[in-house]
Design a protein around this motif. Structure first.
Motif, mmCIF file in Angstrom:
data_model
loop_
_atom_site.group_PDB
_atom_site.id
_atom_site.type_symbol
_atom_site.label_atom_id
_atom_site.label_comp_id
_atom_site.label_asym_id
_atom_site.label_seq_id
_atom_site.Cartn_x
_atom_site.Cartn_y
_atom_site.Cartn_z
ATOM 1 N N LEU A 71 10.318 -11.386 3.099
ATOM 2 C CA LEU A 71 8.891 -11.288 2.795
ATOM 3 C C LEU A 71 8.072 -12.072 3.807
ATOM 4 C CD1 LEU A 71 9.083 -11.621 -1.094
ATOM 5 C CD2 LEU A 71 8.562 -9.549 0.208
ATOM 6 N N TYR A 74 7.872 -10.059 6.953
ATOM 7 C CA TYR A 74 6.958 -8.922 6.797
ATOM 8 C C TYR A 74 5.507 -9.366 6.956
ATOM 9 C CZ TYR A 74 4.447 -5.060 4.562
ATOM 10 O OH TYR A 74 3.577 -4.033 4.290
ATOM 11 N N ASP A 96 6.886 -0.479 3.419
ATOM 12 C CA ASP A 96 5.786 -1.102 2.678
ATOM 13 C C ASP A 96 6.037 -1.034 1.169
ATOM 14 O OD1 ASP A 96 4.594 -1.533 5.101
ATOM 15 O OD2 ASP A 96 3.093 0.056 4.887
ATOM 16 N N GLU A 97 6.527 0.104 0.694
ATOM 17 C CA GLU A 97 6.799 0.262 -0.736
ATOM 18 C C GLU A 97 7.930 -0.669 -1.179
ATOM 19 O OE1 GLU A 97 7.647 4.331 -1.489
ATOM 20 O OE2 GLU A 97 5.790 5.060 -0.567
ATOM 21 N N ASP A 100 6.587 -4.226 -1.311
ATOM 22 C CA ASP A 100 5.722 -4.421 -2.479
ATOM 23 C C ASP A 100 6.551 -4.549 -3.743
ATOM 24 O OD1 ASP A 100 2.927 -4.394 -3.602
ATOM 25 O OD2 ASP A 100 3.793 -2.712 -4.712
ATOM 26 N N TRP A 101 7.607 -3.745 -3.863
ATOM 27 C CA TRP A 101 8.496 -3.861 -5.022
ATOM 28 C C TRP A 101 9.208 -5.211 -5.032
ATOM 29 C CZ3 TRP A 101 13.858 -4.480 -5.069
ATOM 30 C CH2 TRP A 101 14.458 -4.390 -6.336
ATOM 31 N N ARG A 103 8.333 -8.043 -3.697
ATOM 32 C CA ARG A 103 7.411 -9.159 -3.943
ATOM 33 C C ARG A 103 7.090 -9.308 -5.419
ATOM 34 N NH1 ARG A 103 1.400 -10.036 -2.779
ATOM 35 N NH2 ARG A 103 1.235 -7.801 -2.433
ATOM 36 N N ARG A 104 7.327 -8.285 -6.198
ATOM 37 C CA ARG A 104 7.003 -8.321 -7.623
ATOM 38 C C ARG A 104 8.217 -8.604 -8.509
ATOM 39 N NH1 ARG A 104 1.835 -7.081 -7.564
ATOM 40 N NH2 ARG A 104 1.075 -5.933 -5.738
ATOM 41 N N GLN A 144 2.407 -12.763 -5.883
ATOM 42 C CA GLN A 144 1.971 -11.392 -6.112
ATOM 43 C C GLN A 144 0.461 -11.224 -5.997
ATOM 44 O OE1 GLN A 144 3.680 -10.537 -9.983
ATOM 45 N NE2 GLN A 144 5.717 -11.145 -9.279
ATOM 46 N N ASP A 146 -3.445 -11.327 -4.238
ATOM 47 C CA ASP A 146 -3.991 -10.514 -3.154
ATOM 48 C C ASP A 146 -4.057 -11.241 -1.819
ATOM 49 O OD1 ASP A 146 -4.326 -8.393 -4.870
ATOM 50 O OD2 ASP A 146 -6.386 -8.948 -5.402
#
Length: 278
Positions: A71, A74, A96-97, A100-101, A103-104, A144, A146
């Motif tokens: 992460l 990235y 990117d997807e 994002d997954w 990171r959550r 997570q 912004d």
């Protein structure tokens, strides 16, 4: 129905598929718990990440230090190392997807029905379960949010090594990252040691494995963790099961069935030679 905790993948998908065949994993009924470090240094980091994400709600994973490192790479706050195998993820069309997954995903998962807790490296000896859960939730929320560049620009480092004195949110979050994803040994006062990676028999005798610390707050609760491939055989140590058996180094990938503590393992071909741990 069974729940299997699985040791560090680190981009070794073929051994995982062999292990799932061995345990006769039923995606309609069984669940998998991954102890983190899904990626890095193994040959199939991209494929392993896609596979675990594709399991959906049949799998739970916590974040490990190599996942956090990905992460950081990235978001541009970390630089890839020579042995990293992260480029295929960073360059993938669905990169990117996947990021994002990832990171959550949580730092800690507790199942009250099973009464098992899943983490990558461990839980600080001074923390009871509510304290550990609160530390994880605060850090996950920041990760997570912004403003990922702010978080990933500040959470790497050794300066947060003790549960006391972390007066700012980022200090608390950095300490939580260090505990959940990097910890092996503690000093007698509870301060983390980041240098020692050898097994206890070879380590500085002044250092104490986190799970062996006197008066550990969660000593009566069952924990499953990875991260420490040099620790020795997969077994319970004061109710803490370390199941990283060094698949990446050509040893074994291990699964622990949580309902009855049965162990399963498959041999791994190995992709790299260890250089003092990971």
């Amino acid at each position: 129905m069974a729940t299997y905790a699985i040791g560090d993948l680190q981009g070794c998908l073929d051994p995982l598929e062999a292990l799932l065949e061995q345990i006769r994993f039923d995606p309609a009924a069984d669940r998998l718990w991954f102890v983190g470090d899904l990626v890095n240094r193994g040959p199939q980091s991209l494929e392993a990440l896609r596979f675990v994400r594709g399991l959906g709600d049949r799998a739970v994973t916590v974040l490990g230090n190599h996942d956090i490192h990905l992460l950081g790479c990235y978001f541009g706050t970390r630089v890839a190392r020579g042995r990293d195998t992260l480029a295929p993820i960073l360059e993938a069309e669905d990169g990117d997807e996947l990021i994002d997954w990832l990171r959550r995903q949580p730092l800690l998962h507790h199942d009250p029905g099973l009464d098992w807790t899943l983490v990558h490296a461990g839980i600080h000896p001074a923390w009871d379960l509510p304290t550990a859960q609160a530390a994880a939730r605060e850090t996950e929320a920041a990760m997570q949010a912004d403003e990922p560049l702010t978080f990933f620009g500040e959470i790497f480092g050794n300066q947060s090594d003790h549960p006391d004195g972390n007066t700012t949110p980022i200090d608390r979050q950095r300490f939580a990252i260090n505990v959940f994803t990097r910890m092996r040994y503690c000093h007698a006062d509870g301060r983390l040691d980041f240098a020692e990676k050898r097994p206890p028999a070879d380590a500085d005798p002044a250092l104490i494995p986190w799970f062996a610390m006197p008066e550990r707050a969660m000593a009566e609760r069952r924990i499953v963790f990875g991260h420490w491939s040099t620790l020795g055989p997969a077994k319970a140590r004061a109710n803490a099961w370390g199941i990283d058996q060094g698949c990446l180094w050509g040893h074994q990938l291990t699964a622990l069935r949580l309902e009855d503590e049965a162990l399963f393992a498959t041999n791994c071909p190995g992709a790299q030679k260890p250089k003092g741990g990971k």
